[in-house]
Scaffold this motif. Sequence first.
Motif, mmCIF file in Angstrom:
data_model
loop_
_atom_site.group_PDB
_atom_site.id
_atom_site.type_symbol
_atom_site.label_atom_id
_atom_site.label_comp_id
_atom_site.label_asym_id
_atom_site.label_seq_id
_atom_site.Cartn_x
_atom_site.Cartn_y
_atom_site.Cartn_z
ATOM 1 N N GLU A 161 45.309 29.396 40.244
ATOM 2 C CA GLU A 161 44.685 29.093 38.739
ATOM 3 C C GLU A 161 44.531 30.643 38.274
ATOM 4 O O GLU A 161 44.499 30.584 36.999
ATOM 5 N N LEU A 162 44.287 31.733 38.872
ATOM 6 C CA LEU A 162 44.026 32.979 38.540
ATOM 7 C C LEU A 162 45.494 33.439 37.885
ATOM 8 O O LEU A 162 45.568 33.950 37.065
ATOM 9 N N LEU A 163 46.509 33.180 38.642
ATOM 10 C CA LEU A 163 48.062 33.710 38.222
ATOM 11 C C LEU A 163 48.132 32.846 36.917
ATOM 12 O O LEU A 163 48.768 33.691 36.074
ATOM 13 N N GLU A 164 47.898 31.732 36.849
ATOM 14 C CA GLU A 164 48.331 30.979 35.388
ATOM 15 C C GLU A 164 47.598 31.660 34.500
ATOM 16 O O GLU A 164 48.071 31.537 33.321
ATOM 17 N N ARG A 165 46.182 31.962 34.796
ATOM 18 C CA ARG A 165 45.477 32.122 33.627
ATOM 19 C C ARG A 165 45.816 33.767 33.306
ATOM 20 O O ARG A 165 45.905 33.843 31.837
ATOM 21 N N VAL A 166 46.080 34.512 33.999
ATOM 22 C CA VAL A 166 46.426 35.880 33.624
ATOM 23 C C VAL A 166 47.608 35.773 33.060
ATOM 24 O O VAL A 166 48.016 36.471 31.977
ATOM 25 N N GLY A 167 48.528 35.028 33.463
ATOM 26 C CA GLY A 167 49.892 34.579 33.178
ATOM 27 C C GLY A 167 50.023 34.456 31.830
ATOM 28 O O GLY A 167 50.959 34.716 30.824
ATOM 29 N N GLY A 168 48.760 33.317 31.238
ATOM 30 C CA GLY A 168 48.769 32.976 30.098
ATOM 31 C C GLY A 168 48.693 34.058 28.798
ATOM 32 O O GLY A 168 48.538 33.785 27.665
ATOM 33 N N ASP A 191 37.729 41.199 54.532
ATOM 34 C CA ASP A 191 38.578 40.126 53.928
ATOM 35 C C ASP A 191 38.470 40.484 52.285
ATOM 36 O O ASP A 191 39.345 40.194 51.573
ATOM 37 N N GLY A 192 37.381 40.958 51.998
ATOM 38 C CA GLY A 192 37.219 41.220 50.550
ATOM 39 C C GLY A 192 38.281 42.354 50.138
ATOM 40 O O GLY A 192 38.910 42.281 48.895
ATOM 41 N N ASP A 193 38.648 43.438 50.796
ATOM 42 C CA ASP A 193 39.587 44.320 50.495
ATOM 43 C C ASP A 193 40.748 43.624 50.582
ATOM 44 O O ASP A 193 41.595 44.039 49.719
ATOM 45 N N THR A 194 41.419 42.828 51.615
ATOM 46 C CA THR A 194 42.472 42.245 51.697
ATOM 47 C C THR A 194 42.667 41.210 50.452
ATOM 48 O O THR A 194 43.987 41.301 49.837
ATOM 49 N N THR A 195 41.712 40.524 49.944
ATOM 50 C CA THR A 195 42.031 39.958 49.028
ATOM 51 C C THR A 195 42.201 40.498 47.581
ATOM 52 O O THR A 195 42.992 40.251 47.078
ATOM 53 N N ALA A 196 41.490 41.557 47.519
ATOM 54 C CA ALA A 196 41.664 42.414 46.443
ATOM 55 C C ALA A 196 43.084 43.072 46.138
ATOM 56 O O ALA A 196 43.632 43.107 45.224
ATOM 57 N N LEU A 197 43.407 43.426 47.538
ATOM 58 C CA LEU A 197 44.690 44.093 47.426
ATOM 59 C C LEU A 197 45.900 43.014 47.223
ATOM 60 O O LEU A 197 46.780 43.244 46.271
ATOM 61 N N ARG A 201 48.521 43.298 43.816
ATOM 62 C CA ARG A 201 49.834 43.062 44.028
ATOM 63 C C ARG A 201 50.315 41.815 42.957
ATOM 64 O O ARG A 201 51.420 41.870 42.360
ATOM 65 N N MET A 202 49.752 40.893 43.249
ATOM 66 C CA MET A 202 50.273 39.582 42.480
ATOM 67 C C MET A 202 50.099 39.749 40.971
ATOM 68 O O MET A 202 50.944 39.298 40.353
ATOM 69 N N LEU A 203 49.199 40.649 40.676
ATOM 70 C CA LEU A 203 49.100 40.690 38.988
ATOM 71 C C LEU A 203 50.159 41.899 38.652
ATOM 72 O O LEU A 203 50.051 42.262 37.347
ATOM 73 N N ARG A 204 50.573 42.442 39.419
ATOM 74 C CA ARG A 204 51.498 43.715 39.121
ATOM 75 C C ARG A 204 52.594 43.639 37.867
ATOM 76 O O ARG A 204 52.784 44.277 37.031
ATOM 77 N N PRO A 205 53.135 42.446 38.042
ATOM 78 C CA PRO A 205 54.310 41.996 36.957
ATOM 79 C C PRO A 205 53.598 41.911 35.777
ATOM 80 O O PRO A 205 54.172 41.894 34.533
ATOM 81 N N PHE A 206 52.372 41.670 35.348
ATOM 82 C CA PHE A 206 51.665 41.469 34.030
ATOM 83 C C PHE A 206 51.212 42.721 33.414
ATOM 84 O O PHE A 206 50.734 43.642 34.211
ATOM 85 N N GLU A 207 51.188 42.690 32.146
ATOM 86 C CA GLU A 207 50.623 43.828 31.583
ATOM 87 C C GLU A 207 49.177 43.765 31.372
ATOM 88 O O GLU A 207 48.402 43.690 30.188
ATOM 89 N N VAL A 208 48.566 43.959 32.430
ATOM 90 C CA VAL A 208 46.946 44.058 32.715
ATOM 91 C C VAL A 208 46.349 44.985 33.507
ATOM 92 O O VAL A 208 47.273 45.398 34.424
#
Lengths: 199, 199
Positions: free
Chosen positions: A127-134, A149-155, A159-166
């Motif tokens: 859902e986050l990916l779709e939202r930012v991708g939008g 776990d929080g650090d792992t998730t943030a990392l 990485r997941m959002l790297r393709p986006f201009e954000v």
Amino acid sequence: MSIYPRPVEELIDCFARLPGIGRKGAARLVFHLLGRSDEDIRVFAETMIAAREQTVFCRDCQNLSELERCPLCENTGRDHTLLCVVAEPRDVAAIERCREYKGLYHVLHGVISPTRQKSPDDIRLKELLERVGGGGFAEVILATNPDTDGDTTALYIARMLRPFEVKVTRLAYGLPMGGHVEHADELTIMRALDGRREV
Amino acid sequence: MSIYPRPVEELIDCFARLPGIGRKGAARLVFHLLGRSDEDIRVFAETMIAAREQTVFCRDCQNLSELERCPLCENTGRDHTLLCVVAEPRDVAAIERCREYKGLYHVLHGVISPTRQKSPDDIRLKELLERVGGGGFAEVILATNPDTDGDTTALYIARMLRPFEVKVTRLAYGLPMGGHVEHADELTIMRALDGRREV
């Protein structure tokens, strides 16, 4: 033979299954409840059902909501270019209490945790990916807890959002206000050193 | 604006009204619950109603019971000449756990407490008087907590029962002062039973 009537034992069981409540504590809560009025108990039970039946996940931020879209996402007075990613609804509450942040939220409902067998598919990352991708977001602030776990998730999200201009940022971690260096644990002091700023 | 949907806030309120649970703790319990299945939540709510609707006070001992007369009072294998007077149902459970006592019980549902505005009329003393007055008991063991209110209540009952031909005893102070019957270990309760003295 059980000491208490069966429905009382069963209610003690229900309370004892909640986190941080043992059997003795559960019994204490149940006897307190049984000392209340019929009306009080009925309201408690009905509220429990209502909390489930009358709440959905906001279609945008995934936070608990009475409506398809929550009041925070509906609020045009907020900055819709800022997105703060948190693990749980109570983190939204904590950040809202400081009245500083005026952007939107995204609630993951958990964090990636190898030790607790939580994979990226188990939390609201799609859902986050779709939202930012939008599009439309200028910055995503990662506000997961400063632990493994929080650090792992943030990392993972960064990485997941790297393709986006954000722009992707993370909350600063260091000594809590009013805290003492003397009493801080090593990890906190390390974080505080890492994040030091020129004065 | 409240941070959580109204029914969720209301459920947090319900939990926060229980003894020893603050608002943050209540929120934690509620979010844990909301992470469970519909079925789990329905069962919890229904059990709460059932615990009230399907339990009565035993017509003899006043303990919580599914039947008009509880299994302990119905049990002809127990010593019906021995009566142990306790403040709460959980005290019956604590004493039963040590498997030493084989007599009957009388549950007061409270103690006389000037500080908490509990008078003799607010607890089941009338029922105790009627029961002992009905005859058949050789000994009444007072097992209220060894604290100010518990002592006051024991003394009041000892005086109240003076007209009857019944031995009145009190649990020995094997129980630590300021402690609670509910939290005592089996050995301590057994010592206290063994060392009971006439008052």
